[in-house]
Design a protein around this motif. Sequence first.
Motif, short mmCIF file in Angstrom:
data_model
loop_
_atom_site.label_atom_id
_atom_site.label_comp_id
_atom_site.label_asym_id
_atom_site.label_seq_id
_atom_site.Cartn_x
_atom_site.Cartn_y
_atom_site.Cartn_z
N ARG A 76 9.62 25.98 2.00
CA ARG A 76 8.95 24.74 1.62
C ARG A 76 7.45 24.91 1.48
O ARG A 76 6.73 23.93 1.31
CB ARG A 76 9.25 23.64 2.64
CG ARG A 76 10.74 23.35 2.80
CD ARG A 76 10.98 22.07 3.56
NE ARG A 76 12.39 21.86 3.83
CZ ARG A 76 12.92 20.70 4.20
NH1 ARG A 76 12.15 19.65 4.37
NH2 ARG A 76 14.21 20.59 4.42
N THR A 77 6.94 26.11 1.57
CA THR A 77 5.51 26.35 1.47
C THR A 77 5.07 26.44 0.02
O THR A 77 5.88 26.65 -0.90
CB THR A 77 5.12 27.64 2.20
OG1 THR A 77 5.77 28.75 1.55
CG2 THR A 77 5.55 27.60 3.66
N LEU A 78 3.76 26.30 -0.20
CA LEU A 78 3.21 26.41 -1.54
C LEU A 78 3.42 27.81 -2.11
O LEU A 78 3.70 27.97 -3.30
CB LEU A 78 1.72 26.07 -1.51
CG LEU A 78 0.97 26.17 -2.84
CD1 LEU A 78 1.57 25.23 -3.88
CD2 LEU A 78 -0.52 25.87 -2.64
N ALA A 79 3.30 28.83 -1.24
CA ALA A 79 3.48 30.20 -1.71
C ALA A 79 4.90 30.41 -2.23
O ALA A 79 5.11 31.04 -3.28
CB ALA A 79 3.18 31.18 -0.58
N ALA A 80 5.89 29.88 -1.50
CA ALA A 80 7.28 30.02 -1.94
C ALA A 80 7.50 29.29 -3.26
O ALA A 80 8.20 29.80 -4.15
CB ALA A 80 8.22 29.46 -0.88
N PHE A 81 6.91 28.13 -3.40
CA PHE A 81 7.03 27.37 -4.65
C PHE A 81 6.41 28.16 -5.81
O PHE A 81 7.00 28.25 -6.90
CB PHE A 81 6.33 26.02 -4.50
CG PHE A 81 6.24 25.23 -5.78
CD1 PHE A 81 7.32 24.49 -6.23
CD2 PHE A 81 5.07 25.22 -6.53
CE1 PHE A 81 7.24 23.77 -7.41
CE2 PHE A 81 4.98 24.51 -7.71
CZ PHE A 81 6.07 23.77 -8.15
N ALA A 82 5.23 28.74 -5.59
CA ALA A 82 4.55 29.50 -6.64
C ALA A 82 5.36 30.72 -7.07
O ALA A 82 5.51 30.99 -8.26
CB ALA A 82 3.16 29.92 -6.17
N VAL A 83 5.91 31.44 -6.09
CA VAL A 83 6.72 32.62 -6.41
C VAL A 83 7.98 32.21 -7.16
O VAL A 83 8.37 32.84 -8.16
CB VAL A 83 7.08 33.40 -5.13
CG1 VAL A 83 8.08 34.50 -5.43
CG2 VAL A 83 5.82 33.98 -4.50
N ASP A 84 8.61 31.14 -6.70
CA ASP A 84 9.83 30.65 -7.35
C ASP A 84 9.56 30.30 -8.81
O ASP A 84 10.31 30.72 -9.71
CB ASP A 84 10.33 29.43 -6.58
CG ASP A 84 11.48 28.74 -7.28
OD1 ASP A 84 12.55 29.35 -7.39
OD2 ASP A 84 11.31 27.58 -7.72
N GLN A 85 8.49 29.57 -9.07
CA GLN A 85 8.17 29.18 -10.44
C GLN A 85 7.75 30.38 -11.28
O GLN A 85 8.05 30.45 -12.48
CB GLN A 85 7.07 28.12 -10.45
CG GLN A 85 7.50 26.79 -9.86
CD GLN A 85 8.68 26.18 -10.59
OE1 GLN A 85 8.71 26.15 -11.82
NE2 GLN A 85 9.67 25.71 -9.84
N ALA A 86 7.07 31.34 -10.67
CA ALA A 86 6.67 32.55 -11.41
C ALA A 86 7.89 33.33 -11.87
O ALA A 86 7.93 33.85 -13.00
CB ALA A 86 5.78 33.42 -10.53
N VAL A 87 8.91 33.40 -11.01
CA VAL A 87 10.15 34.10 -11.39
C VAL A 87 10.83 33.37 -12.54
O VAL A 87 11.27 33.99 -13.53
CB VAL A 87 11.09 34.22 -10.19
CG1 VAL A 87 12.46 34.76 -10.62
CG2 VAL A 87 10.49 35.12 -9.12
N HIS A 88 10.91 32.04 -12.44
CA HIS A 88 11.54 31.26 -13.51
C HIS A 88 10.82 31.47 -14.85
O HIS A 88 11.45 31.69 -15.88
CB HIS A 88 11.53 29.77 -13.16
CG HIS A 88 12.41 29.42 -12.00
ND1 HIS A 88 13.59 30.08 -11.73
CD2 HIS A 88 12.28 28.46 -11.04
CE1 HIS A 88 14.15 29.54 -10.65
NE2 HIS A 88 13.38 28.57 -10.22
N VAL A 89 9.49 31.38 -14.82
CA VAL A 89 8.72 31.54 -16.06
C VAL A 89 8.84 32.97 -16.59
O VAL A 89 8.91 33.19 -17.80
CB VAL A 89 7.24 31.17 -15.82
CG1 VAL A 89 6.39 31.49 -17.06
CG2 VAL A 89 7.12 29.69 -15.47
N GLY A 90 8.89 33.95 -15.68
CA GLY A 90 9.08 35.33 -16.10
C GLY A 90 10.38 35.51 -16.86
O GLY A 90 10.44 36.22 -17.87
#
Length: 249
Positions: A88-102
């Motif tokens: 639920r952290t911002l870092a986890a959210f950022a990594v999750d979205q980066a993978v999706h966009v990748g």
Amino acid sequence: MQLFLALVIAHLLGDFVLQRRAVIDGKREGRPAALLEHGAWHLASLVAAWLLFAPSGIGVGAVTIAFAAIVLLHLLTDLVKYRLPGERTLAAFAVDQAVHVGVLVVAAWWLSGRPDWTAAVVEWWRPNAGRFGVLLASYLLVVVAFGWANRLALQSLLPESNDSQAGLARAGLYIGWLERFLMFSAVLIGAWSILGLVLAAKSVFRFDSIRKRREHAEYFVIGTLLSVSEVVAVGLALRWLAPELTGGS
């Protein structure tokens, strides 16, 4: 680019607009029904965005394979994220979205015939690197460097705070960065009314604090005038020295 934007629109719809809270909780608990609903909405978003925004001429078979891969990899990424600590952290959210966009980048590259994007990016970047460099340096100067300098210059006027208020003081620093970013952007494009709107909103939100404590009023007024002066000075200088960057004359 149009193809990639269609995929991004679908992602934003499926991940933020059409995802219910119950689905998020269900994915966190590992319920298959929640994953299936999330995947179905993503697939529907992909189809809708593709029909509305994507270029024509790409085979149905390639599109089907790409959409299936996008949805499956999206769900797999979500499963992994919700099994990791700190999801639920911002870092986890950022990594999750980066993978999706990748995944979307790779899909767009494959669907568009695997072009040499590196050469295209380099060809576009070379004549524009100087302009972006000047803008980046200007924003860093006005938003960040002046923010720290003003804080140090007005340190004697800064109201004393205890440990419990340290987080609020840090938040004030970030708010100042956002204020200068908005005001500097407004000056660069000549939208002076936006600058006035930011100042009015800031005054309204700080009114109660200013009214009750004189030291807050002094710090607020001097800090605001200093920030505005810096923003306007650098913005006007940039509009005069480099009008091609800002549309100034």
